[in-house]
Design an enzyme around this catalytic site. Structure first.
Site, PDB file in Angstrom:
ATOM      1  N   ASP A 176      -7.445 -26.954  43.420  1.00 49.32           N
ATOM      2  CA  ASP A 176      -6.438 -27.182  44.328  1.00 49.32           C
ATOM      3  C   ASP A 176      -7.040 -28.188  45.552  1.00 49.32           C
ATOM      4  O   ASP A 176      -6.464 -29.035  45.927  1.00 49.32           O
ATOM      5  CB  ASP A 176      -5.557 -26.190  44.990  1.00 49.32           C
ATOM      6  N   PRO A 198       7.045 -26.903  49.030  1.00 48.45           N
ATOM      7  CA  PRO A 198       7.287 -25.293  49.027  1.00 48.45           C
ATOM      8  C   PRO A 198       6.072 -24.552  48.938  1.00 48.45           C
ATOM      9  O   PRO A 198       4.999 -24.573  48.526  1.00 48.45           O
ATOM     10  CB  PRO A 198       8.234 -25.305  47.498  1.00 48.45           C
ATOM     11  N   GLY A 254       0.245 -26.015  45.707  1.00 50.39           N
ATOM     12  CA  GLY A 254      -0.838 -26.507  46.423  1.00 50.39           C
ATOM     13  C   GLY A 254      -0.700 -26.543  48.037  1.00 50.39           C
ATOM     14  O   GLY A 254      -1.538 -27.268  48.985  1.00 50.39           O
ATOM     15  N   SER A 255       0.463 -25.802  48.535  1.00 50.43           N
ATOM     16  CA  SER A 255       0.750 -26.002  49.811  1.00 50.43           C
ATOM     17  C   SER A 255      -0.533 -25.643  50.668  1.00 50.43           C
ATOM     18  O   SER A 255      -0.750 -26.126  51.900  1.00 50.43           O
ATOM     19  CB  SER A 255       2.069 -25.199  50.332  1.00 50.43           C
ATOM     20  N   ALA A 295      -3.531 -25.437  50.225  1.00 54.03           N
ATOM     21  CA  ALA A 295      -4.803 -26.228  50.286  1.00 54.03           C
ATOM     22  C   ALA A 295      -4.415 -27.808  51.120  1.00 54.03           C
ATOM     23  O   ALA A 295      -4.973 -28.017  52.022  1.00 54.03           O
ATOM     24  CB  ALA A 295      -5.024 -26.905  49.029  1.00 54.03           C
ATOM     25  N   ALA A 296      -3.225 -28.201  50.943  1.00 56.88           N
ATOM     26  CA  ALA A 296      -2.565 -29.514  51.810  1.00 56.88           C
ATOM     27  C   ALA A 296      -2.512 -28.964  53.370  1.00 56.88           C
ATOM     28  O   ALA A 296      -2.946 -29.981  53.927  1.00 56.88           O
ATOM     29  CB  ALA A 296      -1.173 -29.810  51.262  1.00 56.88           C
TER      30      ALA A 296
HETATM   31  O1  PMV Z   1      -2.227 -22.637  43.654  1.00 57.00           O
HETATM   32  P1  PMV Z   1      -1.519 -22.637  42.093  1.00 57.00           P
HETATM   33  O2  PMV Z   1      -0.427 -21.408  42.100  1.00 57.00           O
HETATM   34  O3  PMV Z   1      -1.191 -23.996  41.761  1.00 57.00           O
HETATM   35  O4  PMV Z   1      -2.864 -21.942  41.365  1.00 57.00           O
HETATM   36  C1  PMV Z   1      -3.872 -22.850  41.018  1.00 57.00           C
HETATM   37  C2  PMV Z   1      -4.283 -22.752  39.786  1.00 57.00           C
HETATM   38  C3  PMV Z   1      -4.739 -21.459  39.203  1.00 57.00           C
HETATM   39  O5  PMV Z   1      -5.624 -21.710  37.853  1.00 57.00           O
HETATM   40  C4  PMV Z   1      -3.849 -20.242  38.719  1.00 57.00           C
HETATM   41  C5  PMV Z   1      -5.947 -20.817  40.205  1.00 57.00           C
HETATM   42  C6  PMV Z   1      -7.063 -21.396  40.480  1.00 57.00           C
HETATM   43  O6  PMV Z   1      -7.568 -21.044  41.627  1.00 57.00           O
HETATM   44  O7  PMV Z   1      -7.488 -22.378  39.851  1.00 57.00           O
END
Ligand code: PMV
Length: 323
Positions: free
Chosen positions: A152, A101, A107-108, A110-111
């Site tokens: 991520d 989602p 992490g969408s 980054a993936a």
């Molecule tokens: O991508 P998310 O929503 O899982 O956020 C990552 C986690 C945070 O600590 C909020 C941001 C980060 O860059 O570490």
């Protein structure tokens, strides 16, 4: 040249989100059944150098050249070409899709970047090591997050549970005893950059107050690591609850997240917290495996648009290559 595909997993943050941006340790794990996938096909009719990007999930169909420098998918492809020193590749089409989602703390972004990088590098006859894939995906994360911690791109590139602290080499974690986590989605999209930016504003106004909370979260991540490595899973539950309370203090929870966290605990979860950027997106609950379905059902009844189980386990020895 045949079509080449690659994929990368979603992820959850078990402990330490937000505090990790300020140098505290955090723990993240891949969610392998949710994946972003990229397929690269040669485009024999197009002139060399032309790269066509298709992302039907977001209604995108465009020539790389026509996309702005700060478009995440365009930046992803440009970074790979620069990394490989290829100025004019054979024409190709790259198609990306994802079951992770969007804007849900999983992490969408980054993936998608990792899958696209691996597929396009492989199409060009190269293999990028996880370390480089992660470093390049970090550059793309900056567009999504503003000031990402790097957690991520690391967990998604290595596809293993990690203990992560900014500026230090990532540490793959030993998971002595597998454990079960439910992931439930509030259905409320929440761009991470906004939550991270808001936390930065309140932190700059009152650094001491926020750093006390960040330090406390860092302590929780350190303790959790010891427990996961020792297989003392039950004790993780209260730590999740404590971490959630601190995230509430920091201002990144929401009534919907709090409602799901409470419902999970009432239905028998060992502990629960929001996961990721917060404000919306997903929460996680630690459950004894036999309680999984009961708690998932309670979460759906409380309004979760999706609730499913995932197992956190010892990573495989051979690094998954994502192809
Ligand atoms: O991508 P998310 O929503 O899982 O956020 C990552 C986690 C945070 O600590 C909020 C941001 C980060 O860059 O570490």
């Amino acid at each position: 040249m045949p079509a080449i595909s690659a994929s990368a997993p979603g992820k959850i943050i078990l402990f330490g989100e937000h505090a990790v941006v300020y140098g505290q340790p955090a723990i993240a794990a891949p969610v392998s059944k949710l994946r972003a996938r990229a397929v690269v096909m040669p485009d024999v009719h197009a002139p060399a150098g032309r790269i066509w990007i298709q992302a039907p999930d977001i209604g995108l169909e465009a020539n790389l050249e026509d996309l702005p420098a700060d478009h995440p998918l365009a930046l992803t492809v440009r970074l790979v070409l620069a990394e490989l020193g290829i100025a004019k590749p054979p024409a190709f089409c790259i198609r990306v899709s994802s079951s992770i989602p969007l804007a849900a703390g999983m992490g969408s972004g980054a993936a998608v970047a990792v899958a696209m990088m691996r597929a396009s590098a492989a199409f060009l006859g190269k293999r990028l090591p996880n370390e480089r894939v992660s470093a390049l995906a970090y550059e793309v994360e900056k567009l999504h997050h503003g000031t990402p911690s790097g957690i991520d791109n690391s967990v998604v590139s290595y596809e293993k549970p990690i203990y992560y602290q900014r500026g230090q080499p990532i540490q793959i974690m030993r998971v002595s005893r597998p454990f079960t986590v439910i992931i439930a989605d509030t259905g409320i999209p929440s761009p991470t950059a906004q939550a991270v930016g808001d936390v930065r504003r309140v932190w700059s106004a009152q650094p001491e107050r926020y750093e006390t909370w960040f330090n406390h979260i860092g302590e929780i991540s350190r303790k959790a690591r010891g427990l996961i490595e020792a297989g003392e899973i039950e004790v993780l539950g209260p730590l999740m609850d404590e971490n959630h309370a601190l995230l509430q203090n920091i201002g990144v929870s929401s009534p919907e997240l709090d409602r799901l966290v409470k419902a999970a605990r009432q239905a028998g979860a060992l502990g629960a917290k929001l996961s990721g950027g917060g404000r919306g997106g997903n929460m996680i609950a630690l459950v004894a495996p036999e309680m999984g379905q009961v708690v998932a059902q309670a979460l759906r009844a409380e309004g979760a648009v999706q609730a499913f189980l995932t197992e956190i386990h010892q990573p495989q020895e051979a690094a998954p290559d994502g192809y």
